[in-house]
Design an enzyme around this catalytic site. Structure first.
Site, mmCIF file in Angstrom:
data_model
loop_
_atom_site.group_PDB
_atom_site.id
_atom_site.type_symbol
_atom_site.label_atom_id
_atom_site.label_comp_id
_atom_site.label_asym_id
_atom_site.label_seq_id
_atom_site.Cartn_x
_atom_site.Cartn_y
_atom_site.Cartn_z
ATOM 1 N N HIS A 28 0.822 -1.304 0.109
ATOM 2 C CA HIS A 28 0.014 -0.240 -0.093
ATOM 3 C C HIS A 28 0.829 1.229 -0.020
ATOM 4 O O HIS A 28 0.535 2.157 0.377
ATOM 5 C CB HIS A 28 -1.061 -0.204 1.187
ATOM 6 C CG HIS A 28 -1.991 -0.954 1.193
ATOM 7 N ND1 HIS A 28 -3.387 -0.833 0.387
ATOM 8 C CD2 HIS A 28 -2.204 -2.179 1.319
ATOM 9 C CE1 HIS A 28 -3.912 -1.811 0.198
ATOM 10 N NE2 HIS A 28 -3.334 -2.808 1.072
ATOM 11 N N SER A 55 -12.023 -18.898 -21.404
ATOM 12 C CA SER A 55 -10.786 -19.321 -20.219
ATOM 13 C C SER A 55 -11.080 -20.584 -19.800
ATOM 14 O O SER A 55 -12.370 -20.806 -19.232
ATOM 15 C CB SER A 55 -10.908 -18.174 -19.288
ATOM 16 O OG SER A 55 -9.954 -18.698 -18.104
ATOM 17 N N ASP A 81 1.501 -3.920 -9.388
ATOM 18 C CA ASP A 81 1.342 -5.231 -10.042
ATOM 19 C C ASP A 81 1.869 -5.472 -11.487
ATOM 20 O O ASP A 81 2.377 -6.233 -12.113
ATOM 21 C CB ASP A 81 -0.095 -5.514 -9.469
ATOM 22 C CG ASP A 81 -0.273 -5.449 -8.386
ATOM 23 O OD1 ASP A 81 0.192 -5.592 -7.645
ATOM 24 O OD2 ASP A 81 -1.821 -5.703 -8.121
HETATM 25 C C1 GLA Z 1 -3.017 -4.343 -4.974
HETATM 26 C C2 GLA Z 1 -2.976 -3.435 -6.040
HETATM 27 C C3 GLA Z 1 -1.597 -2.557 -5.978
HETATM 28 C C4 GLA Z 1 -0.939 -2.264 -4.695
HETATM 29 C C5 GLA Z 1 -1.107 -3.481 -3.404
HETATM 30 C C6 GLA Z 1 -1.045 -2.993 -2.148
HETATM 31 O O1 GLA Z 1 -2.045 -5.533 -5.347
HETATM 32 O O2 GLA Z 1 -3.139 -3.700 -7.257
HETATM 33 O O3 GLA Z 1 -1.534 -1.552 -6.752
HETATM 34 O O4 GLA Z 1 -1.543 -1.168 -3.991
HETATM 35 O O5 GLA Z 1 -2.586 -4.124 -3.736
HETATM 36 O O6 GLA Z 1 0.275 -2.887 -1.990
#
Ligand code: GLA
Length: 387
Positions: A34, A67, A174
């Site tokens: 976060h 899928s 991500d």
């Molecule tokens: C999810 C979001 C990321 C990040 C995480 C927490 O995976 O997609 O962008 O904020 O939560 O670290």
């Protein structure tokens, strides 16, 4: 895998024409949670598990998606003229979102295509199955339509799709971790500037173990967007007394000096997490580079405490997994990973203690929560590829 994917594609979509196969990984974040939408640092790595796609261009404008992970839904059809979000489109809102995002950036598709997906990342596990599908789709589009985009742009377009088409206000972690993955390495990324560095993950006689709570969640229905809004509000309050662009600009000392500008206890706790977690991530990467795995583990544990007490994104399932993990011999560190509210934990466990870890943590989790957790000994894989 390539031939298997081609065979499976042909069973659904017929056998003529050229079929190409692609792969994109999932990711696990080692520390820095976060922080990405707060201008801080993250330290994720790509996994060898991920998502595969087999693709064939069509001569008309139809889009047909299938899928294996959502077999019951069968083939979901759409077209180049219909790149809008709809409930019925279900999981295909992810690939459609990426197509829409390319369109928004001025890229054009000359035909439709058929696409078969298969992923071995557990859905909703917090290992970024959706970002994996997005980045995979972006690579497919780049390759199929000759789009001149590099992997950083691919990550940004995928995030743009997630934010604006699927309406989850996620940060860049991500999509970046997946698009830029490197075997054996984690990525130390400064989300404020997108400058990054690969750090080899050398854990001596230990391995990364992912414990999956099997509590399903999607970011959309979680408190994810709420946490982000709380941090933005806290930033606005701090900006009245100090010149900063993001919470990631603050050291712990500066935060303590100015925190009284934040007028609610809850927002102060959220901001504290964002600031301290960013600093912990910087310290953790230094510890890893110095070969101090014990220190890295301690910072992971401190990260989890902060996510539980100040950011409040864990919950009984994740708390049970971490508490059980920390009781076991050979555990160097353990924390929730990803958005939280369910999903997975990541632990560093001495190789010879892994069997005991899985047995004992598994038993305690089942006894407390009532259903089983799943365990994966993670291998750090590379980025997306054409197979
Ligand atoms: C999810 C979001 C990321 C990040 C995480 C927490 O995976 O997609 O962008 O904020 O939560 O670290």
């Amino acid at each position: 895998m390539k031939n298997q994917m081609i065979e499976k594609f042909q069973k659904i979509f017929g056998s003529d024409g050229d079929i190409k196969v692609y792969f994109a990984p999932g990711r696990v974040n080692l520390i820095g949670e976060h922080t990405d939408y707060n201008g801080g640092h993250v330290f994720p790595c790509a996994l060898t598990m991920g998502t595969y796609a087999a693709v064939r261009k069509r001569t008309d404008n139809k889009l047909r998606f299938y899928s294996e992970n959502f077999e019951k839904l069968g083939v979901i059809e759409s077209s180049l003229e219909d790149l809008t979000w709809s409930k019925d489109a279900d999981w295909t809102n992810y690939p459609k979102g990426v197509m829409w995002a390319f369109g928004e950036k001025g890229y054009k598709f000359d035909t439709g295509f058929d696409m078969y997906y298969f992923g071995n990342i557990p859905n909703g596990s917090g290992l970024s199955s959706s970002a994996s599908v997005e980045v995979l789709t972006a690579l497919v589009l780049k390759d199929t339509f000759d789009f001149d985009v590099d992997f950083i742009e691919i990550s940004l377009i995928s995030q743009f799709a997630e934010n604006n088409f699927n309406k989850v206000n996620c940060g860049i972690m991500d999509q970046f971790a997946i698009a830029m993955g490197k075997e054996g390495h984690a990525i130390f990324l400064d989300t404020a500037t997108l400058s990054y560095e690969y750090a080899p993950v050398k854990l001596d006689n230990a391995k990364i173990v992912i414990s999956c709570s099997n509590k399903k969640r999607g970011l959309g229905d979680s408190k994810y967007n709420e946490r982000r809004a709380e941090c933005e509000e806290a930033l606005g309050e701090l900006q009245k007394v100090i010149d900063i662009q993001s919470l990631g600009d603050l050291t712990e000392e500066a935060f303590e000096r100015y925190k009284s500008a934040i007028k609610s206890d809850v927002r102060r706790k959220r901001a504290k997490h964002a600031v301290y977690e960013n600093q912990r991530t910087i310290k953790a990467v230094k510890a890893l580079k110095d070969g101090d795995i014990e220190e890295f583990g301690k910072l992971m544990i401190a990260s989890d405490t902060s996510l539980r007490e100040d950011y409040e994104v864990t919950g009984k399932e994740l708390d049970t997994l971490v508490a059980a993990a920390l009781k076991q011999p050979g555990v160097i560190g353990s924390r929730m990973t990803g958005a939280g509210f369910g999903g997975c934990t990541v632990s560093i466990v001495k190789t010879d203690a892994i069997d005991n870890f899985i047995e004992k943590v598994g038993r305690e989790y089942k006894d407390t929560i009532g259903y089983a957790a799943d365990f994966y000994v993670a291998d750090i894989g590379g980025g997306p590829v054409v197979l």
